[in-house]
Motif scaffolding. Structure first.
Motif, PDB file in Angstrom:
ATOM      1  N   PHE A 105      -2.173  -3.400  -7.755  1.00 56.38           N
ATOM      2  CA  PHE A 105      -2.680  -4.406  -6.818  1.00 56.38           C
ATOM      3  C   PHE A 105      -2.732  -3.846  -5.398  1.00 56.38           C
ATOM      4  O   PHE A 105      -3.728  -4.005  -4.684  1.00 56.38           O
ATOM      5  CB  PHE A 105      -1.792  -5.648  -6.861  1.00 56.38           C
ATOM      6  N   VAL A 106      -1.671  -3.174  -4.995  1.00 56.05           N
ATOM      7  CA  VAL A 106      -1.613  -2.618  -3.642  1.00 56.05           C
ATOM      8  C   VAL A 106      -2.646  -1.520  -3.460  1.00 56.05           C
ATOM      9  O   VAL A 106      -3.188  -1.339  -2.359  1.00 56.05           O
ATOM     10  CB  VAL A 106      -0.199  -2.072  -3.343  1.00 56.05           C
ATOM     11  N   SER A 107      -2.962  -0.798  -4.529  1.00 56.97           N
ATOM     12  CA  SER A 107      -3.911   0.322  -4.421  1.00 56.97           C
ATOM     13  C   SER A 107      -5.304  -0.153  -4.031  1.00 56.97           C
ATOM     14  O   SER A 107      -6.124   0.641  -3.578  1.00 56.97           O
ATOM     15  CB  SER A 107      -3.986   1.090  -5.742  1.00 56.97           C
ATOM     16  N   GLY A 108      -5.584  -1.445  -4.223  1.00 54.95           N
ATOM     17  CA  GLY A 108      -6.883  -1.972  -3.831  1.00 54.95           C
ATOM     18  C   GLY A 108      -7.038  -2.111  -2.328  1.00 54.95           C
ATOM     19  O   GLY A 108      -8.141  -2.313  -1.826  1.00 54.95           O
ATOM     20  N   SER A 119      -0.871   2.576   1.238  1.00 55.70           N
ATOM     21  CA  SER A 119      -1.216   2.307  -0.159  1.00 55.70           C
ATOM     22  C   SER A 119      -1.408   3.611  -0.933  1.00 55.70           C
ATOM     23  O   SER A 119      -1.003   3.717  -2.102  1.00 55.70           O
ATOM     24  CB  SER A 119      -2.470   1.445  -0.249  1.00 55.70           C
ATOM     25  N   ARG A 120      -2.021   4.606  -0.291  1.00 59.85           N
ATOM     26  CA  ARG A 120      -2.212   5.893  -0.969  1.00 59.85           C
ATOM     27  C   ARG A 120      -0.873   6.567  -1.227  1.00 59.85           C
ATOM     28  O   ARG A 120      -0.674   7.177  -2.284  1.00 59.85           O
ATOM     29  CB  ARG A 120      -3.120   6.795  -0.131  1.00 59.85           C
ATOM     30  N   LEU A 179       0.692   7.599  -4.856  1.00 55.93           N
ATOM     31  CA  LEU A 179       1.179   8.957  -5.091  1.00 55.93           C
ATOM     32  C   LEU A 179       2.621   8.935  -5.572  1.00 55.93           C
ATOM     33  O   LEU A 179       2.970   9.617  -6.547  1.00 55.93           O
ATOM     34  CB  LEU A 179       1.064   9.784  -3.802  1.00 55.93           C
ATOM     35  N   ALA A 180       3.470   8.152  -4.914  1.00 56.49           N
ATOM     36  CA  ALA A 180       4.888   8.079  -5.292  1.00 56.49           C
ATOM     37  C   ALA A 180       5.044   7.529  -6.708  1.00 56.49           C
ATOM     38  O   ALA A 180       5.866   8.033  -7.492  1.00 56.49           O
ATOM     39  CB  ALA A 180       5.647   7.214  -4.293  1.00 56.49           C
ATOM     40  N   LEU A 233      -4.347  10.632  -9.948  1.00 58.16           N
ATOM     41  CA  LEU A 233      -4.169  11.595  -8.857  1.00 58.16           C
ATOM     42  C   LEU A 233      -5.498  12.242  -8.473  1.00 58.16           C
ATOM     43  O   LEU A 233      -5.736  12.522  -7.291  1.00 58.16           O
ATOM     44  CB  LEU A 233      -3.149  12.658  -9.271  1.00 58.16           C
ATOM     45  N   THR A 234      -6.352  12.488  -9.472  1.00 64.01           N
ATOM     46  CA  THR A 234      -7.677  13.051  -9.188  1.00 64.01           C
ATOM     47  C   THR A 234      -8.490  12.095  -8.328  1.00 64.01           C
ATOM     48  O   THR A 234      -9.129  12.507  -7.354  1.00 64.01           O
ATOM     49  CB  THR A 234      -8.430  13.337 -10.502  1.00 64.01           C
TER      50      THR A 234
END
Length: 252
Positions: free
Chosen positions: A156-159, A165-166, A170-171, A231-232
């Protein structure tokens, strides 16, 4: 050591649900893309066939006992674990179609789908019933449940846009990969084989036996490849952000 009947239902049902979710998600992604209809159909057919064939091969070999470990025989489970990962990484690197599929897939989907990792709670159930050694079951089970619970939250946060957010994506990917590395390592070192180093008094027999072996030969490689795909995509997003066209011109 006999596997409880409920594990058969959870593992087969869970892995089949993962396969169906991937196929449905792939179909939705291709439908959202701007590819020609024939290109969408071709990509769906090829990718879907590979996924189904992989699942079928893993299921068949597992049921036949191909990956079953023994103290006096060379282990074979590493074939089921690493062969799909190697092939998948090469495909991620070389396949233009797969690259375009990843580009068209929202990061939230690549992350959120791994909610299935909560199935790792079966390791804890088997540990509490005395069927799995704690040196494997505890880190693998707790790690999987944690990664699975966080998957929809991070998805959700990645949106959202921005560095935080990035960094979170990654983490989460690093955490997920480390969890799988620990699970693979402890699973291999506790399973019956000439190189078994841990849990010698209570070998990890179930992890290489049907149906639990479907975890390391299907769910684990798939999870690692999904992490690599995420990750890509994250790297591509960062490149777009850092490109000269994305940097505002200074005010005059």
């Amino acid at each position: 050591m006999n596997t409880p009947a409920y594990i058969l239902s959870i593992e087969l049902g869970g892995n089949l649900a993962i396969l169906v979710a991937l196929l449905v998600g792939l179909n939705l992604v291709l439908g959202r893309s701007d590819w020609p209809a024939e290109k969408q159909a071709s990509a769906m057919q090829a990718t879907g066939l590979i996924l189904v064939a992989w699942f079928g091969a893993a299921l068949g070999l597992s049921w036949l006992g191909f990956f079953q470990g023994a103290r006096d025989s060379i282990p074979t489970i590493q074939i089921g674990v690493f062969a799909p990962i190697i092939i998948g990484v090469i495909a991620l690197w070389r396949s233009e179609t797969l690259a375009r599929i990843i580009e068209a897939t929202p990061q939230s989907w690549l992350v959120g789908i791994q909610v299935y990792r909560v199935i790792g709670f079966v390791f804890l159930l088997l540990f509490w019933s005395g069927r799995l050694p704690g040196v494997f079951a505890l880190p693998a089970g707790i790690g999987d449940v944690l990664v699975g619970v966080l998957a929809p939250i991070v998805g959700f946060v990645s949106g959202r846009h921005g560095v935080p957010s990035r960094r979170l994506v990654l983490a989460w990917n690093v955490l997920g990969i480390l969890d799988l590395v620990v699970a693979i390592g402890t699973g291999f070192l506790t399973s019956p084989s000439p190189v078994q180093l841990l849990s010698l008094d209570a070998p990890n027999e179930l992890i290489s036996a049907f149906p639990l072996v479907m975890v390391p030969v299907f769910a684990v490689p798939l999870s690692i490849l999904l992490h690599f795909a995420s990750l890509t995509k994250l790297r591509g997003t960062m490149r777009e952000t850092m490109s000269p066209a994305a940097i505002p011109a200074p005010a005059r």
